[in-house]
Design an enzyme around this catalytic site. Structure first.
Site, PDB file in Angstrom:
ATOM      1  N   GLU A  59     127.698  28.646  63.207  1.00 59.84           N
ATOM      2  CA  GLU A  59     128.867  27.764  63.233  1.00 59.84           C
ATOM      3  C   GLU A  59     128.437  26.312  63.037  1.00 59.84           C
ATOM      4  OE1 GLU A  59     131.243  30.252  66.698  1.00 59.84           O
ATOM      5  OE2 GLU A  59     130.675  28.179  67.042  1.00 59.84           O
ATOM      6  N   CYS A 105     128.165  18.457  63.207  1.00 58.91           N
ATOM      7  CA  CYS A 105     127.313  19.039  64.232  1.00 58.91           C
ATOM      8  C   CYS A 105     126.676  20.284  63.618  1.00 58.91           C
ATOM      9  CB  CYS A 105     128.203  19.393  65.422  1.00 58.91           C
ATOM     10  SG  CYS A 105     127.343  20.251  66.723  1.00 58.91           S
ATOM     11  N   CYS A 160     119.355  31.520  70.130  1.00 56.17           N
ATOM     12  CA  CYS A 160     118.374  30.618  70.746  1.00 56.17           C
ATOM     13  C   CYS A 160     117.557  31.442  71.730  1.00 56.17           C
ATOM     14  CB  CYS A 160     119.085  29.476  71.461  1.00 56.17           C
ATOM     15  SG  CYS A 160     117.940  28.299  72.227  1.00 56.17           S
ATOM     16  N   CYS A 170     119.434  29.314  78.308  1.00 51.41           N
ATOM     17  CA  CYS A 170     120.115  28.515  79.340  1.00 51.41           C
ATOM     18  C   CYS A 170     121.303  29.332  79.841  1.00 51.41           C
ATOM     19  CB  CYS A 170     120.578  27.174  78.776  1.00 51.41           C
ATOM     20  SG  CYS A 170     119.193  26.177  78.216  1.00 51.41           S
ATOM     21  N   CYS A 196     125.040  28.686  78.643  1.00 53.39           N
ATOM     22  CA  CYS A 196     125.258  28.474  77.206  1.00 53.39           C
ATOM     23  C   CYS A 196     125.459  29.806  76.489  1.00 53.39           C
ATOM     24  CB  CYS A 196     124.050  27.743  76.630  1.00 53.39           C
ATOM     25  SG  CYS A 196     124.048  27.659  74.836  1.00 53.39           S
ATOM     26  N   GLY A 231     121.250  26.752  68.667  1.00 50.32           N
ATOM     27  CA  GLY A 231     119.795  26.734  68.557  1.00 50.32           C
ATOM     28  C   GLY A 231     119.148  25.468  69.074  1.00 50.32           C
ATOM     29  N   GLU A 232     117.829  25.524  69.143  1.00 53.32           N
ATOM     30  CA  GLU A 232     117.043  24.403  69.661  1.00 53.32           C
ATOM     31  C   GLU A 232     116.266  23.791  68.485  1.00 53.32           C
ATOM     32  OE1 GLU A 232     116.459  22.484  72.448  1.00 53.32           O
ATOM     33  OE2 GLU A 232     115.005  21.590  71.083  1.00 53.32           O
ATOM     34  N   SER A 282     119.412  16.829  69.523  1.00 61.02           N
ATOM     35  CA  SER A 282     119.606  17.192  70.925  1.00 61.02           C
ATOM     36  C   SER A 282     118.614  18.292  71.284  1.00 61.02           C
ATOM     37  CB  SER A 282     121.041  17.687  71.128  1.00 61.02           C
ATOM     38  OG  SER A 282     121.234  18.100  72.461  1.00 61.02           O
ATOM     39  N   LEU A 320     119.826  17.387  80.088  1.00 66.26           N
ATOM     40  CA  LEU A 320     119.104  17.373  81.363  1.00 66.26           C
ATOM     41  C   LEU A 320     119.781  18.251  82.421  1.00 66.26           C
ATOM     42  CD1 LEU A 320     116.650  16.122  82.745  1.00 66.26           C
ATOM     43  CD2 LEU A 320     118.083  14.174  83.381  1.00 66.26           C
ATOM     44  N   HIS A 321     121.021  17.959  82.725  1.00 63.97           N
ATOM     45  CA  HIS A 321     121.872  18.796  83.584  1.00 63.97           C
ATOM     46  C   HIS A 321     121.488  18.913  85.060  1.00 63.97           C
ATOM     47  CE1 HIS A 321     123.599  19.756  79.788  1.00 63.97           C
ATOM     48  NE2 HIS A 321     122.733  20.678  79.444  1.00 63.97           N
ATOM     49  N   CYS A 344     133.481  27.003  72.341  1.00 66.35           N
ATOM     50  CA  CYS A 344     132.081  27.148  72.673  1.00 66.35           C
ATOM     51  C   CYS A 344     131.531  28.462  72.172  1.00 66.35           C
ATOM     52  CB  CYS A 344     131.886  26.973  74.171  1.00 66.35           C
ATOM     53  SG  CYS A 344     130.717  25.673  74.516  1.00 66.35           S
TER      54      CYS A 344
HETATM   55  N1  SAH Z   1     119.436  23.340  72.132  1.00 63.33           N
HETATM   56  C1  SAH Z   1     119.813  21.993  72.118  1.00 63.33           C
HETATM   57  C2  SAH Z   1     120.981  21.681  71.178  1.00 63.33           C
HETATM   58  C3  SAH Z   1     122.113  22.659  71.132  1.00 63.33           C
HETATM   59  S1  SAH Z   1     123.103  22.817  72.570  1.00 63.33           S
HETATM   60  C4  SAH Z   1     120.134  21.511  73.517  1.00 63.33           C
HETATM   61  O1  SAH Z   1     120.180  22.332  74.407  1.00 63.33           O
HETATM   62  O2  SAH Z   1     120.262  20.300  73.685  1.00 63.33           O
HETATM   63  C5  SAH Z   1     124.111  21.353  72.485  1.00 63.33           C
HETATM   64  C6  SAH Z   1     124.607  20.874  73.826  1.00 63.33           C
HETATM   65  O3  SAH Z   1     125.593  21.741  74.382  1.00 63.33           O
HETATM   66  C7  SAH Z   1     123.512  20.766  74.877  1.00 63.33           C
HETATM   67  O4  SAH Z   1     123.631  19.516  75.523  1.00 63.33           O
HETATM   68  C8  SAH Z   1     123.855  21.893  75.817  1.00 63.33           C
HETATM   69  O5  SAH Z   1     123.329  21.684  77.104  1.00 63.33           O
HETATM   70  C9  SAH Z   1     125.360  21.877  75.776  1.00 63.33           C
HETATM   71  N2  SAH Z   1     126.056  23.073  76.276  1.00 63.33           N
HETATM   72  C10 SAH Z   1     125.770  24.363  76.026  1.00 63.33           C
HETATM   73  N3  SAH Z   1     126.669  25.169  76.654  1.00 63.33           N
HETATM   74  C11 SAH Z   1     127.524  24.370  77.303  1.00 63.33           C
HETATM   75  C12 SAH Z   1     128.659  24.605  78.126  1.00 63.33           C
HETATM   76  N4  SAH Z   1     129.069  25.828  78.401  1.00 63.33           N
HETATM   77  N5  SAH Z   1     129.315  23.544  78.647  1.00 63.33           N
HETATM   78  C13 SAH Z   1     128.898  22.292  78.383  1.00 63.33           C
HETATM   79  N6  SAH Z   1     127.828  22.002  77.597  1.00 63.33           N
HETATM   80  C14 SAH Z   1     127.148  23.034  77.076  1.00 63.33           C
HETATM   81 FE1  SF4 Z   2     119.773  26.093  75.969  1.00 62.30          FE
HETATM   82 FE2  SF4 Z   2     120.422  24.553  73.834  1.00 62.30          FE
HETATM   83 FE3  SF4 Z   2     119.396  27.029  73.519  1.00 62.30          FE
HETATM   84 FE4  SF4 Z   2     121.874  26.766  74.475  1.00 62.30          FE
HETATM   85  S1  SF4 Z   2     121.177  26.168  72.441  1.00 62.30           S
HETATM   86  S2  SF4 Z   2     120.259  28.158  75.237  1.00 62.30           S
HETATM   87  S3  SF4 Z   2     121.669  24.884  75.681  1.00 62.30           S
HETATM   88  S4  SF4 Z   2     118.384  25.288  74.456  1.00 62.30           S
END
Ligand code: SAH
Ligand code: SF4
Length: 370
Positions: free
Chosen positions: A107, A120, A127, A131, A134, A177-178, A209, A233-234, A351
């Site tokens: 997407e 974006c 990924c 996390c 996510c 993805g990362e 990011s 960071l979170h 999302c």
């Molecule tokens: N992997 C990278 C970039 C993709 S994720 C990263 O983690 O930064 C993009 C952003 O979406 C990140 O800041 C991630 O923490 C956030 N994100 C993922 N799932 C989310 C959710 N359910 N609610 C809010 N932010 C979310």
């Molecule tokens: Fe974590 Fe970013 Fe991968 Fe989602 S896309 S699992 S937030 S590293």
């Protein structure tokens, strides 16, 4: 040892086609020369691809007809197939599900603002970092995207905007993805997007990011281009962060912040921290104070985003009240922060649901309204 080049890798067997977007500028030049064409033809082709955003070879008027025909027979510009577009009710956010040439799906999102148009981008199918909040993390890892697949997401929206007389002004790597786990392809795409002979986007308009891949951040610090860095960071400490982002076990918070300090020193660019607020998990005033201590002395900005609930996850986004309280506390302690809304949440596809609703696929997309 001979180095394999993109040309070797793309040495097309009978019936195979060359994906032009996979080439860097100099690789395209080598390939055009290998086809018996003069060097300046590759400059013309490059300018058609990234300056004029040509979707095919037909309109490349300054190339001889025979070359256009040959290109049409053996090379591709477009390899992504849009499967579905979802538009938000205000018409400002468009999310597109693409099929890749192997049938995988990703997407990408276009967000329109009064003075900006931000895309974006996804960098991986799924990924590997898992996390827990996510949807992309839940889907597991399938494969990295190639530089061409990353670029093509951008070109798709750039063409759409151009028809209305607009252009892409910002690119954020906040899709699936990362990006720092797919460094080479991501960086090649960035070099192409910033090349003044083609797409010509300012590096300062690009943000990567990351969940906090320290070696990737260190590598970015050494690059010439001044791209923006956003770190998801979170949580202000390792223990809590491990439950949200398991990669914290390998890259602990203090070391991560140290890498961000170096990034700032080397690049002179303020780092952004993303902080998704989870109800009663990471949103207390005490945690805000802990975060302020962690970030002390670092010129940065914190984006506060109420968590977007993901099916199968026990967590909810924080209430407005708690978000505001956290925000006030941070600002009072001298940490710049802004409450953000996630664009496109209301287009169901908010999302990752777009990908996960597509038969047999799972996925996520998380783009900030910044
Ligand atoms: N992997 C990278 C970039 C993709 S994720 C990263 O983690 O930064 C993009 C952003 O979406 C990140 O800041 C991630 O923490 C956030 N994100 C993922 N799932 C989310 C959710 N359910 N609610 C809010 N932010 C979310
Ligand atoms: Fe974590 Fe970013 Fe991968 Fe989602 S896309 S699992 S937030 S590293």
């Amino acid at each position: 040892m001979t180095r394999r080049t993109a040309i070797d890798e793309q040495d097309p067997g009978a019936g195979e086609r060359v994906a032009l977007l996979e080439f860097t500028h100099s690789q395209l030049q080598d390939w055009v020369l290998s086809q018996g064409q003069p060097r300046y033809r590759s400059d013309q082709l490059y300018s058609w691809l990234y300056g004029s955003l040509a979707p095919d070879f037909e309109g490349m008027r300054n190339l001889p007809q025979s070359m256009r025909q040959r290109l049409g027979e053996m090379a591709d510009i477009q390899r992504l197939a849009p499967l579905q577009d979802v538009l938000s009710s205000d018409g400002l956010t468009r999310k597109t599900l693409f099929a890749l040439s192997d049938g995988e799906t990703i997407e990408s999102v276009l967000m329109r603002y009064e003075e900006r148009n931000t895309v974006c981008l996804s960098t991986q199918v799924g990924c590997s970092l898992g996390c827990t909040f996510c949807a992309t993390g839940h889907s597991g890892f399938t494969r990295n995207l190639s530089a061409g697949e990353i670029l093509e997401q951008t070109l798709y929206f750039a063409r759409e905007l151009r028809e209305e007389g607009h252009r892409i002004t910002n690119v954020v790597f906040m899709g699936m993805g990362e990006p720092l786990m797919n460094y080479e392809a991501t960086w090649q795409a960035i070099e192409t997007l910033t090349d003044s002979r083609g797409f010509n986007l300012g590096a300062r308009r690009i943000t990567i990011s990351t969940v906090g891949i320290i070696p990737g951040i260190e590598r970015l610090s050494g690059e010439k281009l001044q791209v923006g860095l956003a770190v998801s960071l979170h949580a202000p400490d390792d223990e809590l962060r491990k439950t949200l982002a398991p990669i914290t076990r390998r890259y602990p918070v203090k070391k991560l912040i140290a890498a961000c300090r170096t990034y700032f020193e080397r690049k002179g660019r303020r780092v952004t921290f993303e902080y998704a607020l989870v109800d009663r998990l990471n949103d207390s005033l005490q945690q805000a104070a802990q975060l302020a201590i962690l970030l002390e002395g670092l010129l940065c900005h914190v984006n506060l985003i109420p968590l977007n609930p993901v099916p199968g996850s026990p967590w909810r986004g924080s209430s407005r009240e708690r978000v505001r309280g956290f925000h006030r506390k941070l600002n009072r302690l001298g940490v710049n922060s802004t409450i953000r809304l996630r664009r496109g949440t209301e287009i169901e596809a908010g999302c990752g649901q777009l990908r996960s609703r597509w038969p047999g696929r799972q996925g996520a997309q998380n783009c900030l309204s910044s």
